[in-house]
Design a protein around this motif. Structure first.
Motif, PDB file in Angstrom:
ATOM      1  N   MET A   1       0.854  -1.191   0.000  1.00 42.35           N
ATOM      2  CA  MET A   1       0.000   0.000   0.000  1.00 42.35           C
ATOM      3  C   MET A   1       0.896   1.249   0.000  1.00 42.35           C
ATOM      4  O   MET A   1       0.798   2.113   0.865  1.00 42.35           O
ATOM      5  N   ASP A   2       1.769   1.310  -0.989  1.00 40.20           N
ATOM      6  CA  ASP A   2       2.598   2.507  -1.160  1.00 40.20           C
ATOM      7  C   ASP A   2       2.126   3.291  -2.381  1.00 40.20           C
ATOM      8  O   ASP A   2       2.791   4.207  -2.848  1.00 40.20           O
ATOM      9  N   HIS A   3       0.948   2.910  -2.875  1.00 38.69           N
ATOM     10  CA  HIS A   3       0.445   3.479  -4.125  1.00 38.69           C
ATOM     11  C   HIS A   3       0.104   4.960  -4.020  1.00 38.69           C
ATOM     12  O   HIS A   3       0.169   5.674  -5.016  1.00 38.69           O
ATOM     13  N   GLY A   4      -0.276   5.399  -2.799  1.00 32.66           N
ATOM     14  CA  GLY A   4      -0.579   6.812  -2.624  1.00 32.66           C
ATOM     15  C   GLY A   4       0.604   7.682  -2.994  1.00 32.66           C
ATOM     16  O   GLY A   4       0.445   8.792  -3.498  1.00 32.66           O
TER      17      GLY A   4
ATOM     18  N   GLU B   1       3.365   6.266  -4.980  1.00 30.04           N
ATOM     19  CA  GLU B   1       3.865   5.862  -6.311  1.00 30.04           C
ATOM     20  C   GLU B   1       2.934   6.270  -7.459  1.00 30.04           C
ATOM     21  O   GLU B   1       3.405   6.609  -8.540  1.00 30.04           O
ATOM     22  N   HIS B   2       1.624   6.180  -7.210  1.00 31.94           N
ATOM     23  CA  HIS B   2       0.661   6.454  -8.284  1.00 31.94           C
ATOM     24  C   HIS B   2      -0.239   7.646  -7.985  1.00 31.94           C
ATOM     25  O   HIS B   2      -0.843   8.204  -8.893  1.00 31.94           O
ATOM     26  N   GLY B   3      -0.418   7.944  -6.698  1.00 32.93           N
ATOM     27  CA  GLY B   3      -1.343   9.007  -6.307  1.00 32.93           C
ATOM     28  C   GLY B   3      -2.672   8.425  -5.847  1.00 32.93           C
ATOM     29  O   GLY B   3      -2.952   7.242  -6.029  1.00 32.93           O
TER      30      GLY B   3
ATOM     31  N   MET C   1      13.736  -6.742  -2.551  1.00 31.20           N
ATOM     32  CA  MET C   1      14.035  -5.808  -3.644  1.00 31.20           C
ATOM     33  C   MET C   1      12.881  -5.771  -4.641  1.00 31.20           C
ATOM     34  O   MET C   1      12.494  -6.811  -5.179  1.00 31.20           O
ATOM     35  N   TRP C   2      12.319  -4.588  -4.844  1.00 30.29           N
ATOM     36  CA  TRP C   2      11.387  -4.364  -5.959  1.00 30.29           C
ATOM     37  C   TRP C   2      12.312  -4.228  -7.178  1.00 30.29           C
ATOM     38  O   TRP C   2      12.863  -3.150  -7.418  1.00 30.29           O
ATOM     39  N   SER C   3      12.524  -5.299  -7.893  1.00 28.42           N
ATOM     40  CA  SER C   3      13.528  -5.269  -8.968  1.00 28.42           C
ATOM     41  C   SER C   3      12.821  -5.021 -10.292  1.00 28.42           C
ATOM     42  O   SER C   3      12.312  -5.945 -10.931  1.00 28.42           O
ATOM     43  N   TYR C   4      12.792  -3.767 -10.674  1.00 30.03           N
ATOM     44  CA  TYR C   4      11.964  -3.315 -11.795  1.00 30.03           C
ATOM     45  C   TYR C   4      12.830  -2.641 -12.856  1.00 30.03           C
ATOM     46  O   TYR C   4      12.994  -1.413 -12.847  1.00 30.03           O
ATOM     47  N   PRO C   5      13.371  -3.418 -13.792  1.00 31.67           N
ATOM     48  CA  PRO C   5      14.127  -2.761 -14.864  1.00 31.67           C
ATOM     49  C   PRO C   5      13.235  -1.809 -15.652  1.00 31.67           C
ATOM     50  O   PRO C   5      12.137  -2.187 -16.055  1.00 31.67           O
ATOM     51  N   ARG C   6      13.682  -0.621 -15.823  1.00 32.93           N
ATOM     52  CA  ARG C   6      12.953   0.351 -16.648  1.00 32.93           C
ATOM     53  C   ARG C   6      13.853   1.562 -16.889  1.00 32.93           C
ATOM     54  O   ARG C   6      14.830   1.756 -16.207  1.00 32.93           O
ATOM     55  N   GLY C   7      13.501   2.316 -17.911  1.00 31.41           N
ATOM     56  CA  GLY C   7      14.304   3.500 -18.210  1.00 31.41           C
ATOM     57  C   GLY C   7      14.601   3.583 -19.694  1.00 31.41           C
ATOM     58  O   GLY C   7      14.101   2.788 -20.496  1.00 31.41           O
TER      59      GLY C   7
ATOM     60  N   ALA D   1      13.040 -11.214  -4.118  1.00 36.09           N
ATOM     61  CA  ALA D   1      13.001 -10.377  -5.330  1.00 36.09           C
ATOM     62  C   ALA D   1      11.565 -10.292  -5.805  1.00 36.09           C
ATOM     63  O   ALA D   1      10.916 -11.319  -6.043  1.00 36.09           O
ATOM     64  N   LYS D   2      11.089  -9.085  -5.933  1.00 34.14           N
ATOM     65  CA  LYS D   2       9.728  -8.868  -6.431  1.00 34.14           C
ATOM     66  C   LYS D   2       9.864  -8.449  -7.882  1.00 34.14           C
ATOM     67  O   LYS D   2      10.479  -7.424  -8.188  1.00 34.14           O
ATOM     68  N   VAL D   3       9.304  -9.281  -8.762  1.00 33.87           N
ATOM     69  CA  VAL D   3       9.447  -8.993 -10.200  1.00 33.87           C
ATOM     70  C   VAL D   3       8.069  -9.028 -10.867  1.00 33.87           C
ATOM     71  O   VAL D   3       7.136  -9.640 -10.363  1.00 33.87           O
ATOM     72  N   LYS D   4       7.976  -8.407 -12.015  1.00 35.36           N
ATOM     73  CA  LYS D   4       6.746  -8.492 -12.805  1.00 35.36           C
ATOM     74  C   LYS D   4       6.641  -9.923 -13.338  1.00 35.36           C
ATOM     75  O   LYS D   4       7.668 -10.556 -13.649  1.00 35.36           O
ATOM     76  N   TYR D   5       5.405 -10.419 -13.471  1.00 35.63           N
ATOM     77  CA  TYR D   5       5.220 -11.778 -14.006  1.00 35.63           C
ATOM     78  C   TYR D   5       5.582 -11.778 -15.487  1.00 35.63           C
ATOM     79  O   TYR D   5       5.036 -10.997 -16.271  1.00 35.63           O
TER      80      TYR D   5
ATOM     81  N   GLY E   1       1.700  -7.924  -8.238  1.00 40.53           N
ATOM     82  CA  GLY E   1       0.277  -8.104  -8.550  1.00 40.53           C
ATOM     83  C   GLY E   1      -0.185  -7.412  -9.820  1.00 40.53           C
ATOM     84  O   GLY E   1      -0.868  -7.991 -10.645  1.00 40.53           O
ATOM     85  N   GLY E   2       0.194  -6.151  -9.983  1.00 42.02           N
ATOM     86  CA  GLY E   2      -0.216  -5.398 -11.169  1.00 42.02           C
ATOM     87  C   GLY E   2      -1.627  -4.849 -11.057  1.00 42.02           C
ATOM     88  O   GLY E   2      -2.290  -4.989 -10.031  1.00 42.02           O
ATOM     89  N   SER E   3      -2.080  -4.224 -12.153  1.00 32.35           N
ATOM     90  CA  SER E   3      -3.400  -3.601 -12.130  1.00 32.35           C
ATOM     91  C   SER E   3      -4.475  -4.675 -12.028  1.00 32.35           C
ATOM     92  O   SER E   3      -4.265  -5.827 -12.405  1.00 32.35           O
TER      93      SER E   3
ATOM     94  N   VAL F   1       1.380  -7.786  -3.625  1.00 36.03           N
ATOM     95  CA  VAL F   1       0.189  -7.335  -4.352  1.00 36.03           C
ATOM     96  C   VAL F   1      -0.477  -6.173  -3.647  1.00 36.03           C
ATOM     97  O   VAL F   1      -0.461  -6.093  -2.423  1.00 36.03           O
ATOM     98  N   GLY F   2      -1.031  -5.283  -4.430  1.00 34.23           N
ATOM     99  CA  GLY F   2      -1.799  -4.187  -3.865  1.00 34.23           C
ATOM    100  C   GLY F   2      -3.183  -4.139  -4.483  1.00 34.23           C
ATOM    101  O   GLY F   2      -4.148  -4.673  -3.948  1.00 34.23           O
ATOM    102  N   ARG F   3      -3.246  -3.534  -5.686  1.00 30.80           N
ATOM    103  CA  ARG F   3      -4.538  -3.250  -6.309  1.00 30.80           C
ATOM    104  C   ARG F   3      -5.395  -4.485  -6.522  1.00 30.80           C
ATOM    105  O   ARG F   3      -6.622  -4.432  -6.398  1.00 30.80           O
ATOM    106  N   ASN F   4      -4.772  -5.612  -6.866  1.00 35.43           N
ATOM    107  CA  ASN F   4      -5.564  -6.821  -7.116  1.00 35.43           C
ATOM    108  C   ASN F   4      -6.209  -7.379  -5.858  1.00 35.43           C
ATOM    109  O   ASN F   4      -7.011  -8.315  -5.939  1.00 35.43           O
TER     110      ASN F   4
HETATM  111  P1  FBP Z   1       0.321  -3.678  -7.391  1.00 37.53           P
HETATM  112  O1  FBP Z   1       0.092  -5.119  -7.026  1.00 37.53           O
HETATM  113  O2  FBP Z   1      -0.895  -2.851  -7.171  1.00 37.53           O
HETATM  114  O3  FBP Z   1       0.906  -3.554  -8.778  1.00 37.53           O
HETATM  115  O4  FBP Z   1       1.387  -3.133  -6.341  1.00 37.53           O
HETATM  116  C1  FBP Z   1       2.704  -3.572  -6.339  1.00 37.53           C
HETATM  117  C2  FBP Z   1       3.639  -2.404  -6.511  1.00 37.53           C
HETATM  118  O5  FBP Z   1       4.985  -2.794  -6.623  1.00 37.53           O
HETATM  119  C3  FBP Z   1       3.514  -1.370  -5.413  1.00 37.53           C
HETATM  120  O6  FBP Z   1       4.345  -1.648  -4.326  1.00 37.53           O
HETATM  121  C4  FBP Z   1       3.869  -0.124  -6.134  1.00 37.53           C
HETATM  122  O7  FBP Z   1       3.249   0.994  -5.623  1.00 37.53           O
HETATM  123  C5  FBP Z   1       3.382  -0.368  -7.504  1.00 37.53           C
HETATM  124  O8  FBP Z   1       3.306  -1.746  -7.699  1.00 37.53           O
HETATM  125  C6  FBP Z   1       4.311   0.225  -8.511  1.00 37.53           C
HETATM  126  O9  FBP Z   1       3.816  -0.091  -9.774  1.00 37.53           O
HETATM  127  P2  FBP Z   1       4.479   0.522 -11.072  1.00 37.53           P
HETATM  128  O10 FBP Z   1       5.826   1.061 -10.683  1.00 37.53           O
HETATM  129  O11 FBP Z   1       4.539  -0.602 -12.035  1.00 37.53           O
HETATM  130  O12 FBP Z   1       3.547   1.574 -11.501  1.00 37.53           O
END
Ligand code: FBP
Length: 263
Positions: free
Chosen positions: A20-23, A25-27, A144-150, A177-181, A204-206, A230-233
């Motif tokens: 629940m860090d979306h407030g 990260e996403h607003g 680690m939220w391991s999210y390659p991007r850029g 390691a937390k990765v996208k599926y 989790g993703g959207s 997971v958050g939103r799901n």
């Molecule tokens: P979700 O399951 O809602 O995708 O949350 C996981 C998470 O990693 C949150 O911790 C973070 O706020 C969000 O996804 C970041 O998503 P992204 O960087 O892909 O927009």
């Protein structure tokens, strides 16, 4: 060093992190589908479900709300994070120190985002080095939220990229390691292999429908993944406890998506 399996954020070798860090990260837009979730207490209440092994939040939310939940929820303090208002190359400000998270807020685990492939990767990896070594001193696990991007990255879900993300977590000393599926159990298995002893969990993703979501989680577990962050799901559903019941069956009991939905 305490084995990760003895950490309170691990149940039977598996992990289910409710994020629940979306407030930040996403607003607040992410809370609009279920407006009560704008109140962090609503999501903390969901986090008391037995399936949840830790809740991931930022420092401000932890300070204000965690004291009411510390008997029922394990705290995973996210150490860095950025708002969606930031328009530069992917980066994440360090918002909390390990000492503050553990000693003042009672964190059971720590979380850190690394944007591999970003022009800011070098600085982020250096910041991670400090956090990881401090985490070792306190004997708390590092996720680690391991999210390659850029700039250089065309597809952040490419199987090779996800395997690289999982491997970065191992190389840099994370415990989880937390990765996208990456789209299929076979691709996930490659990422799990690349991560060695690091527990790989899927992001989790959207929000998607119950079956599609649980099928992905089933695929992740079949591939040797150790769970989910997971958050939103979860909390964008009208009845988040129902999906947590189903996730409990898939993650800890090895149920299929169909079996979990039939219960
Ligand atoms: P979700 O399951 O809602 O995708 O949350 C996981 C998470 O990693 C949150 O911790 C973070 O706020 C969000 O996804 C970041 O998503 P992204 O960087 O892909 O927009």
């Amino acid at each position: 060093m305490r084995p990760i399996d003895d950490s309170p954020i691990v149940r039977d070798g598996k992990v289910l992190i409710l994020a629940m860090d979306h407030g930040l990260e996403h607003g607040p837009v992410d809370f609009e589908p279920v407006p009560e979730t704008i109140d962090p207490s609503t999501v903390f209440d969901v986090g008391t479900h037995d399936a949840v092994t830790a809740m991931a939040v930022q420092k401000g939310v932890a300070e204000a709300y965690y004291p009411s939940y510390e008997d029922d929820v394990n705290l995973l303090m996210k150490l860095n994070g950025t708002s969606n208002l930031w328009m530069g190359e992917p980066d994440s400000a360090v918002n909390c120190s390990v000492d503050y998270a553990v000693e003042e807020c009672g964190a059971d685990a720590l979380g850190f985002t690394l944007y591999g492939g970003s022009n800011n990767e070098i600085e982020m990896a250096e910041e991670f080095r400090k956090a990881q070594e401090d985490a070792r001193k306190h004997d708390v696990p590092m996720v680690m939220w391991s999210y390659p991007r850029g700039q250089g990255l065309k597809n952040d879900r490419d199987p090779e990229t996800i395997a690289y993300a999982a491997r970065q977590a191992l190389e840099l000393g994370a415990d989880v390691a937390k990765v996208k599926y990456p789209g299929s159990p076979e691709n996930m298995e490659w990422a799990v292999d690349a991560a060695g002893k690091v527990k790989v969990v899927m992001s989790g993703g959207s929000k998607t429908d119950d079956y599609a979501f649980l099928k992905q989680v089933e695929g992740c577990i079949a591939a040797g993944g150790k769970g989910l962050a997971v958050g939103r799901n979860v909390w964008q559903r009208e009845n988040p406890r129902e999906i947590l019941d189903a996730l409990e069956a898939v993650i800890y009991e090895g149920a299929s998506a169909e079996e979990a939905l039939d219960r």
